[in-house]
Write an enzyme that holds these catalytic residues in place. Structure first.
Site, PDB file in Angstrom:
ATOM      1  N   HIS A 162     -20.456  32.872  29.439  1.00  0.00           N
ATOM      2  CA  HIS A 162     -20.359  33.737  28.261  1.00  0.00           C
ATOM      3  C   HIS A 162     -19.020  33.531  27.546  1.00  0.00           C
ATOM      4  O   HIS A 162     -18.955  33.505  26.312  1.00  0.00           O
ATOM      5  CB  HIS A 162     -20.507  35.203  28.673  1.00  0.00           C
ATOM      6  N   HIS A 188     -17.615  39.053  36.199  1.00  0.00           N
ATOM      7  CA  HIS A 188     -16.898  37.815  36.544  1.00  0.00           C
ATOM      8  C   HIS A 188     -15.515  38.175  37.046  1.00  0.00           C
ATOM      9  O   HIS A 188     -14.944  39.209  36.674  1.00  0.00           O
ATOM     10  CB  HIS A 188     -16.774  36.892  35.324  1.00  0.00           C
ATOM     11  N   ASP A 241     -12.350  33.377  36.577  1.00  0.00           N
ATOM     12  CA  ASP A 241     -13.498  32.756  35.915  1.00  0.00           C
ATOM     13  C   ASP A 241     -13.302  32.725  34.401  1.00  0.00           C
ATOM     14  O   ASP A 241     -13.542  31.706  33.742  1.00  0.00           O
ATOM     15  CB  ASP A 241     -14.790  33.520  36.223  1.00  0.00           C
TER      16      ASP A 241
END
Length: 434
Positions: free
Chosen positions: A320, A363, A367
């Protein structure tokens, strides 16, 4: 030339000393008032730069004039002004090109090149002729267009100088490339899900941000909403941008490359889930067909929870974050610098999207950090090479960056941010946008 402009040229102040305002007045008197904002306001053209202006400068980036009649009339007016100020040109080390009769080479727009023996600029045949001569290039005029023949490592190719070929077939290849990479990523996500560490044995890893900020249940949906808005912004720019084929090709090649790298990282190392709220029990599919069906479900939903897709184990690094960061950089890169509002909105969506990903505890912080760093570095590195043409034609580029060399070999310099309405109707839109 009109009487007023002749009076300006013959005044005590030399043309080389004109200010931007005086150049604007000269353009108005010559009948080119519509280009005052472009030449004098945006590009701060003064008398000195006016004397050195050429037809290739008018045609190519960053000016990119497209009306042939205006280009020719403005070129004639410039040549007339340059001839009337021959002495000033010589003082600056410039002079108009003079080609012997019977020569196969013809001047194109009164270009300048650098005479290394004389230590000054002289008449030449195409923009950047010194660099082309050093690389073994030659240029010639053919039916009013400048053709440049480039020789690199014993190979010869031909292209239009100052032109940007859309090369739609390469864009199609890049879209196929990203399509295959996304499909492969979806399949790897299925494999990774089967290797998720047991939450009872491997609890969430310590994380400063996740341990300090309480989880916001609706935050991940907001992060995806930021990505959707950025996607619509980019699609609008893609629709109106003159060089949309190049933009889309670059987006596909960069996005595909980053996600291919993501496949490697998340497959090699399986991290424990970042939050207890995630129900990430290992799922084992009976056969390969079941895995392919699951991968198709992830692919069709673009991996978004808004589309009902739930994945686990694909943590290193955040997909994302890659998407919203890449879209943000494309929006800001391919819109004019004066569009401050668009740039601000784009960056706010990017930063808020990253915050919402972390606030949702979907996350780890590392990350998101690695995703942002890799995406931005790859974008900047790619565009630096593309804009400077540093390695496009070298053997090193073909070895280390074969995809970049293939997609960018015929893109000559930075892509100008020019917009136009791609449809015939409504007519007012075509006139409004250009």
């Amino acid at each position: 030339m009109t009487a007023n402009s002749s009076g300006m040229a013959a005044s005590d102040e030399a043309v080389s000393g004109w200010s931007c305002m005086q150049v604007a007045q000269w353009l108005q008197e010559e009948g080119f008032g519509e280009y005052v904002d472009l030449l004098c306001t945006q590009h701060r053209l003064d008398g000195l730069s006016l004397l050195a202006l050429t037809e290739a400068d008018l045609r190519g980036p960053p000016l990119g004039l497209t009306v042939l009649g205006d280009i020719k009339r403005l070129t004639i007016a410039l040549r007339r002004l340059q001839r009337q100020n021959q002495s000033q040109l010589e003082e600056l080390g410039l002079k108009l090109s003079s080609i012997p009769a019977g020569s196969s080479m013809h001047p194109v727009g009164g270009e300048w090149n650098f005479d290394e023996a004389a230590g000054r600029f002289n008449g030449g045949f195409c923009s950047g002729s010194v660099l082309r001569q050093r690389r073994g290039e030659r240029c010639e005029s053919n039916s009013g267009e400048t053709l440049c023949h480039s020789r690199f490592n014993g190979r010869c190719r031909q292209h239009l100088a100052g032109r940007l070929d859309p090369e739609v077939w390469k864009t199609v290849l890049s879209s196929i490339y990203v399509f295959l990479v996304i499909g492969f990523t979806s399949f790897v996500m299925v494999l990774v899900h089967e290797r998720v560490p047991d939450m009872r044995t491997y609890p969430p890893l310590p994380d400063i941000f996740l341990d300090s900020v309480p989880r916001i249940p609706w935050a991940f949906a907001m992060a995806e909403a930021c990505g959707v808005i950025l996607c619509y912004m980019f699609l609008l720019i893609l629709l109106l941008h003159k060089h949309r084929s190049i933009l889309f090709r670059r987006l596909c090649s960069l996005m595909g490359t980053v996600f291919l790298l993501r496949c490697c990282t998340m497959f090699v190392t399986s991290l424990s889930v970042p939050g207890q709220h995630l129900q990430c029990a290992s799922k084992t599919y009976d056969d390969t067909f079941g895995k392919i069906q699951r991968a198709l479900a992830i692919w069709s939903g673009f991996g978004m929870t808004l589309a009902g897709v739930q994945t686990c184990g694909d943590y290193m690094f955040s997909g994302h974050t890659v998407v919203i960061t890449m879209l943000n950089f494309f929006v800001t890169e391919y819109t004019p610098r004066s569009w401050n509002l668009i740039h601000t909105i784009s960056w706010v969506l990017n930063l808020f999207g990253i915050f919402f990903i972390l606030a949702a505890h979907e996350h780890y912080s590392i990350d998101v950090f690695i995703a942002f760093y890799i995406t931005t570095r790859l974008f900047l590195y790619y565009h630096t090479l593309a804009n400077t043409r540093a390695y496009q034609q070298s053997r090193r580029a073909r070895i280390w960056f074969p995809m970049f060399s293939f997609f960018e070999c015929n893109v000559n310099g930075p892509v100008p941010n020019q917009y136009h309405w791609p449809f015939g109707k409504p007519a007012f839109m075509k006139t409004l946008i250009g």
